[in-house]
Design a protein around this motif. Structure first.
Motif, PDB file in Angstrom:
ATOM      1  N   LEU A   1       0.824  -1.210   0.000  1.00 20.56           N
ATOM      2  CA  LEU A   1       0.000   0.000   0.000  1.00 20.56           C
ATOM      3  C   LEU A   1       0.860   1.263   0.000  1.00 20.56           C
ATOM      4  CD1 LEU A   1      -2.777   1.342   0.127  1.00 20.56           C
ATOM      5  CD2 LEU A   1      -2.630   1.177   2.620  1.00 20.56           C
ATOM      6  N   LEU A   2       1.881   1.302   0.838  1.00 20.61           N
ATOM      7  CA  LEU A   2       2.713   2.499   0.916  1.00 20.61           C
ATOM      8  C   LEU A   2       3.466   2.748  -0.388  1.00 20.61           C
ATOM      9  CD1 LEU A   2       3.295   4.770   2.801  1.00 20.61           C
ATOM     10  CD2 LEU A   2       5.113   3.441   3.839  1.00 20.61           C
ATOM     11  N   SER A   3       3.940   1.694  -1.027  1.00 19.77           N
ATOM     12  CA  SER A   3       4.604   1.850  -2.333  1.00 19.77           C
ATOM     13  C   SER A   3       3.636   2.396  -3.365  1.00 19.77           C
ATOM     14  CB  SER A   3       5.147   0.508  -2.823  1.00 19.77           C
ATOM     15  OG  SER A   3       6.213   0.075  -2.026  1.00 19.77           O
ATOM     16  N   ARG A   4       2.434   1.884  -3.379  1.00 22.16           N
ATOM     17  CA  ARG A   4       1.442   2.355  -4.342  1.00 22.16           C
ATOM     18  C   ARG A   4       1.081   3.810  -4.100  1.00 22.16           C
ATOM     19  NH1 ARG A   4      -2.106  -1.795  -6.849  1.00 22.16           N
ATOM     20  NH2 ARG A   4      -3.622  -0.124  -6.688  1.00 22.16           N
ATOM     21  N   ILE A   5       1.058   4.221  -2.833  1.00 21.82           N
ATOM     22  CA  ILE A   5       0.801   5.628  -2.513  1.00 21.82           C
ATOM     23  C   ILE A   5       1.936   6.498  -3.046  1.00 21.82           C
ATOM     24  CG2 ILE A   5       0.650   7.295  -0.611  1.00 21.82           C
ATOM     25  CD1 ILE A   5      -0.911   5.099   0.943  1.00 21.82           C
ATOM     26  N   ILE A   6       3.180   6.069  -2.828  1.00 21.98           N
ATOM     27  CA  ILE A   6       4.338   6.825  -3.323  1.00 21.98           C
ATOM     28  C   ILE A   6       4.288   6.916  -4.848  1.00 21.98           C
ATOM     29  CG2 ILE A   6       6.864   6.880  -3.497  1.00 21.98           C
ATOM     30  CD1 ILE A   6       5.790   7.524  -0.690  1.00 21.98           C
ATOM     31  N   TYR A   7       4.032   5.796  -5.520  1.00 19.90           N
ATOM     32  CA  TYR A   7       3.928   5.812  -6.984  1.00 19.90           C
ATOM     33  C   TYR A   7       2.831   6.775  -7.431  1.00 19.90           C
ATOM     34  CZ  TYR A   7       6.672   1.457  -6.943  1.00 19.90           C
ATOM     35  OH  TYR A   7       7.644   0.511  -6.757  1.00 19.90           O
ATOM     36  N   GLY A   8       1.708   6.768  -6.736  1.00 24.78           N
ATOM     37  CA  GLY A   8       0.596   7.655  -7.081  1.00 24.78           C
ATOM     38  C   GLY A   8       0.946   9.117  -6.889  1.00 24.78           C
ATOM     39  N   ILE A   9       1.626   9.449  -5.789  1.00 23.41           N
ATOM     40  CA  ILE A   9       2.022  10.826  -5.529  1.00 23.41           C
ATOM     41  C   ILE A   9       3.009  11.309  -6.588  1.00 23.41           C
ATOM     42  CG2 ILE A   9       3.310  12.302  -3.920  1.00 23.41           C
ATOM     43  CD1 ILE A   9       1.984  10.688  -1.643  1.00 23.41           C
ATOM     44  N   VAL A  10       3.975  10.454  -6.941  1.00 26.70           N
ATOM     45  CA  VAL A  10       4.934  10.823  -7.983  1.00 26.70           C
ATOM     46  C   VAL A  10       4.208  11.010  -9.319  1.00 26.70           C
ATOM     47  CG1 VAL A  10       6.929  10.011  -9.306  1.00 26.70           C
ATOM     48  CG2 VAL A  10       6.914   9.783  -6.829  1.00 26.70           C
TER      49      VAL A  10
END
Length: 64
Positions: free
Chosen positions: A37-46
Motif C-alpha cells: 500500500l505504501l509503495s502504491r501511494i508513493i507511486y501515485g504521488i509521484v
C-alpha cells in the motif's frame, strides 16, 4: 508547489533509472514491494506530481 513537484519528479526519475539500468526498484525495496500500500501511494504521488508538472510547460514564465 512547483519545487515539491520537481523534487518528486526527480525521485521518480532516479527510481526509473535504477530500474532501467540495474533492475532495482528503490521505492519497492524501501516500502515493502511494488504491491504494498505504501509503495502504491508513493507511486501515485509521484504520478500526480508528473501531471502537475505538465502545467510548467505551458505556463508563462515570469519576467524578472
Amino acid at each position: 508547489m512547483d519545487r515539491l513537484a520537481l523534487i518528486l519528479m526527480i525521485v521518480g526519475a532516479l527510481n526509473w533509472g535504477l530500474i532501467g539500468f540495474f533492475g532495482f526498484d528503490l521505492v519497492a525495496s524501501i516500502f515493502g514491494g511494488q504491491t504494498a500500500l505504501l509503495s502504491r501511494i508513493i507511486y501515485g504521488i509521484v504520478g500526480l506530481a508528473g501531471l502537475y508538472s505538465i502545467s510548467l510547460l505551458v505556463r508563462e514564465r515570469e519576467q524578472v
